[in-house]
Design a protein around this motif. Structure first.
Motif, short mmCIF file in Angstrom:
data_model
loop_
_atom_site.label_atom_id
_atom_site.label_comp_id
_atom_site.label_asym_id
_atom_site.label_seq_id
_atom_site.Cartn_x
_atom_site.Cartn_y
_atom_site.Cartn_z
N UNK A 292 12.45 13.54 -25.14
CA UNK A 292 13.00 14.88 -25.40
C UNK A 292 13.22 15.05 -26.90
N UNK A 293 12.82 16.19 -27.40
CA UNK A 293 12.91 16.44 -28.84
C UNK A 293 14.36 16.62 -29.30
N UNK A 294 15.16 17.29 -28.49
CA UNK A 294 16.55 17.56 -28.89
C UNK A 294 17.51 16.67 -28.13
N UNK A 295 18.66 16.43 -28.76
CA UNK A 295 19.70 15.63 -28.11
C UNK A 295 20.33 16.42 -26.97
N UNK A 296 20.76 15.69 -25.96
CA UNK A 296 21.46 16.30 -24.82
C UNK A 296 22.95 16.16 -25.12
N UNK A 297 23.65 17.30 -25.16
CA UNK A 297 25.08 17.29 -25.48
C UNK A 297 25.89 17.67 -24.24
N UNK A 298 27.05 17.04 -24.12
CA UNK A 298 27.93 17.37 -23.01
C UNK A 298 28.88 16.23 -22.70
N UNK B 279 21.56 7.24 -12.35
CA UNK B 279 21.54 8.51 -13.07
C UNK B 279 22.89 8.74 -13.76
N UNK B 280 22.83 9.33 -14.94
CA UNK B 280 24.02 9.70 -15.70
C UNK B 280 24.13 11.22 -15.62
N UNK B 281 25.25 11.72 -15.11
CA UNK B 281 25.45 13.16 -14.98
C UNK B 281 26.17 13.66 -16.23
N UNK C 91 25.04 20.90 -14.97
CA UNK C 91 24.97 19.44 -14.90
C UNK C 91 23.52 18.98 -14.95
N UNK C 92 23.25 18.06 -15.87
CA UNK C 92 21.93 17.43 -15.96
C UNK C 92 22.06 15.99 -15.52
N UNK C 93 21.09 15.52 -14.77
CA UNK C 93 21.08 14.13 -14.32
C UNK C 93 19.97 13.41 -15.08
#
Length: 81
Positions: free
Chosen positions: A41-47, A58-60, A67-69
């Motif tokens: 993935x090009x961008x970081x996932x924030x949350x 899986x990390x939720x 919610x992304x898994x």
């Protein structure tokens, strides 16, 4: 027919994976927002990390109610956002 060459996920040793797991547990307990660098993935996932599912690996991650898994092995780095 030639198989398409897709870049493989980098391999990491057990110590790197254990350290990553500890960072994820700490982030979940703190409840703070984190930025995850995810392979492919090009961008970081924030949350906020809400669930660490050991059965499905899986990390939720929750961000604004969404919610992304994310598969544990796809997470390359955990940092403060």
């Amino acid at each position: 027919m030639a198989k398409a060459s897709t870049p493989k996920r980098p391999t990491r040793d057990e110590f790197e994976l254990e350290d990553l797991g500890n960072q994820l547990v700490e982030a979940k307990e703190d409840g703070d927002e984190r930025a995850l660098t995810v392979w492919g993935e090009a961008e970081k996932v924030r949350g906020r990390i809400t669930v660490l599912d050991s059965r499905t690996r899986l990390v939720h991650v929750e961000d604004n109610g969404h919610i992304r898994k994310i598969p544990f092995l796809d997470i390359m780095k955990v940092s403060y956002s």
